[in-house]
Design an enzyme around this catalytic site. Structure first.
Site, PDB file in Angstrom:
ATOM      1  N   PRO A 113      45.500  57.019  32.353  1.00 56.14           N
ATOM      2  CA  PRO A 113      45.241  58.336  31.756  1.00 56.14           C
ATOM      3  C   PRO A 113      44.284  58.255  30.568  1.00 56.14           C
ATOM      4  CG  PRO A 113      47.478  57.598  31.274  1.00 56.14           C
ATOM      5  CD  PRO A 113      46.894  56.598  32.218  1.00 56.14           C
TER       6      PRO A 113
ATOM      7  N   ARG B  97      34.844  61.808  51.535  1.00 52.54           N
ATOM      8  CA  ARG B  97      34.121  63.001  52.023  1.00 52.54           C
ATOM      9  C   ARG B  97      32.614  62.849  51.861  1.00 52.54           C
ATOM     10  NH1 ARG B  97      34.337  67.692  50.118  1.00 52.54           N
ATOM     11  NH2 ARG B  97      34.978  68.893  51.902  1.00 52.54           N
TER      12      ARG B  97
ATOM     13  N   GLU C 184      55.108  51.230  31.887  1.00 54.27           N
ATOM     14  CA  GLU C 184      54.412  51.652  30.660  1.00 54.27           C
ATOM     15  C   GLU C 184      52.910  51.401  30.743  1.00 54.27           C
ATOM     16  OE1 GLU C 184      55.132  53.436  27.918  1.00 54.27           O
ATOM     17  OE2 GLU C 184      56.874  53.806  29.180  1.00 54.27           O
TER      18      GLU C 184
ATOM     19  N   ASP D  53      29.938  72.609  48.683  1.00 53.03           N
ATOM     20  CA  ASP D  53      31.274  72.625  48.072  1.00 53.03           C
ATOM     21  C   ASP D  53      31.196  72.954  46.588  1.00 53.03           C
ATOM     22  OD1 ASP D  53      32.895  71.959  50.163  1.00 53.03           O
ATOM     23  OD2 ASP D  53      32.929  69.816  49.728  1.00 53.03           O
TER      24      ASP D  53
HETATM   25  N1  SAM Z   1      51.783  54.386  28.780  1.00 51.42           N
HETATM   26  C1  SAM Z   1      50.538  54.709  29.430  1.00 51.42           C
HETATM   27  C2  SAM Z   1      49.676  55.558  28.488  1.00 51.42           C
HETATM   28  O1  SAM Z   1      50.239  56.347  27.730  1.00 51.42           O
HETATM   29  O2  SAM Z   1      48.440  55.466  28.569  1.00 51.42           O
HETATM   30  C3  SAM Z   1      50.804  55.516  30.702  1.00 51.42           C
HETATM   31  C4  SAM Z   1      51.426  54.689  31.794  1.00 51.42           C
HETATM   32  S1  SAM Z   1      51.733  55.595  33.240  1.00 51.42           S
HETATM   33  C5  SAM Z   1      53.405  56.039  33.087  1.00 51.42           C
HETATM   34  C6  SAM Z   1      51.773  54.377  34.491  1.00 51.42           C
HETATM   35  C7  SAM Z   1      50.511  54.230  35.298  1.00 51.42           C
HETATM   36  O3  SAM Z   1      50.228  55.415  35.982  1.00 51.42           O
HETATM   37  C8  SAM Z   1      49.244  53.911  34.538  1.00 51.42           C
HETATM   38  O4  SAM Z   1      49.144  52.539  34.243  1.00 51.42           O
HETATM   39  C9  SAM Z   1      48.159  54.387  35.465  1.00 51.42           C
HETATM   40  O5  SAM Z   1      47.818  53.405  36.426  1.00 51.42           O
HETATM   41  C10 SAM Z   1      48.835  55.545  36.185  1.00 51.42           C
HETATM   42  N2  SAM Z   1      48.430  56.868  35.658  1.00 51.42           N
HETATM   43  C11 SAM Z   1      49.188  57.705  34.934  1.00 51.42           C
HETATM   44  N3  SAM Z   1      48.525  58.827  34.647  1.00 51.42           N
HETATM   45  C12 SAM Z   1      47.310  58.715  35.202  1.00 51.42           C
HETATM   46  C13 SAM Z   1      46.166  59.553  35.236  1.00 51.42           C
HETATM   47  N4  SAM Z   1      46.134  60.732  34.627  1.00 51.42           N
HETATM   48  N5  SAM Z   1      45.095  59.115  35.915  1.00 51.42           N
HETATM   49  C14 SAM Z   1      45.078  57.907  36.528  1.00 51.42           C
HETATM   50  N6  SAM Z   1      46.151  57.060  36.514  1.00 51.42           N
HETATM   51  C15 SAM Z   1      47.242  57.463  35.859  1.00 51.42           C
END
Ligand code: SAM
Length: 247
Positions: free
Chosen positions: A91, A156, A118, A171
């Site tokens: 994220p 796509r 995490e 699109d």
């Molecule tokens: N503790 C991390 C932080 O606050 O940045 C978030 C960890 S999340 C619970 C677990 C995993 O979900 C991440 O390592 C990532 O691979 C994936 N993930 C969560 N949200 C995401 C997003 N918005 N886009 C892409 N991957 C995401």
């Protein structure tokens, strides 16, 4: 294109890649998607892939060794090309959009790392990932759904995947605008009629109407996109006038 996904939950990919356009692209050998279980590279007899965070705190962190070893093994399968892009899903990454989908679709190969818990030991980001992508400003349980979203949007764009090249070109977001409204038969339902111009057979008028609708929609719904769109001064003025006075 070959895409390798590294995940702790390979079962999550059953379904989305077994249907519709992505399945057709796989069946037609346009894309080769390999899903790898990170646990296969887990440490010790318990195949450990995560551990407690240094410094304390809640949750578990995915360990560095299995991820490095898995990526090296995947690269070796592909002829040990160390230049294969490695995308870390997080994220905290750059936010995915149609432009990034288009960029990624030009690559021959791609490795995608799905985090969980995490997150992943920071050294993976520093020394292994070549790109970090988020699919939006929210936190998912893991990277698997994000990988599916990205792959669907990228596939796509691969030549030969969509029936007609035009369907991607028009699109929403491809040219920086939202797509015009679409209708199909019947021409009238419960008194709601399809715009007459679409039934006229006049292709020039239809193209003009669609362009205007596309601009107008973008102006009303996504002023942020409208600002950046490549439009003539006359088109900008038309949108502002028509939004106030629709007829
Ligand atoms: N503790 C991390 C932080 O606050 O940045 C978030 C960890 S999340 C619970 C677990 C995993 O979900 C991440 O390592 C990532 O691979 C994936 N993930 C969560 N949200 C995401 C997003 N918005 N886009 C892409 N991957 C995401």
């Amino acid at each position: 294109m070959r895409i390798d996904i590294l995940t702790l939950f390979p079962g999550m990919f059953t379904g989305p890649f077994d249907e519709s356009i992505v399945k057709r692209a796989i069946d037609n050998d346009i894309v080769n998607i390999k899903i790898h279980n990170l646990r296969d590279w887990g440490l010790g007899k318990h195949k450990m892939v995560d551990d407690y965070p240094f410094g304390g705190g809640s949750g578990m962190v995915m360990k560095i060794e299995p991820i490095f070893e898995a990526v090296e093994a995947i690269k070796a399968q592909q002829g040990s090309d160390s230049s294969v892009p490695v995308i870390l899903l997080t994220p905290q990454g750059r936010v995915f959009n149609q432009k990034i989908a288009f960029e990624l679709a030009k690559l021959d190969r791609l490795i995608i790392l799905c985090g969980h818990y995490e997150g992943i030991d920071e050294r993976v980001r520093e020394h292994l990932a070549t790109d970090e992508i988020s699919i939006g400003d929210y936190v998912l349980t893991g990277g698997e759904l994000a990988a599916m979203v990205i792959i669907d949007a990228v596939v796509r764009y691969l030549p030969g995947v969509l029936g007609s090249e035009e369907s991607a070109a028009e699109d929403s977001h491809t040219a920086g605008l939202l797509e015009y409204p679409q209708y199909t038969r019947p021409p009238a339902y419960r008194g709601w009629e399809v715009p007459q111009v679409l039934l006229s057979g006049n292709h020039a008028q239809i193209a003009r109407w669609r362009r205007e609708q596309s601009i107008l929609r973008t102006f009303i719904r996504r002023p942020d996109l409208f600002e950046k769109a490549n439009l003539s001064p006359a088109e900008r003025k038309m949108a502002a006038n028509r939004a106030v006075n629709p007829l």
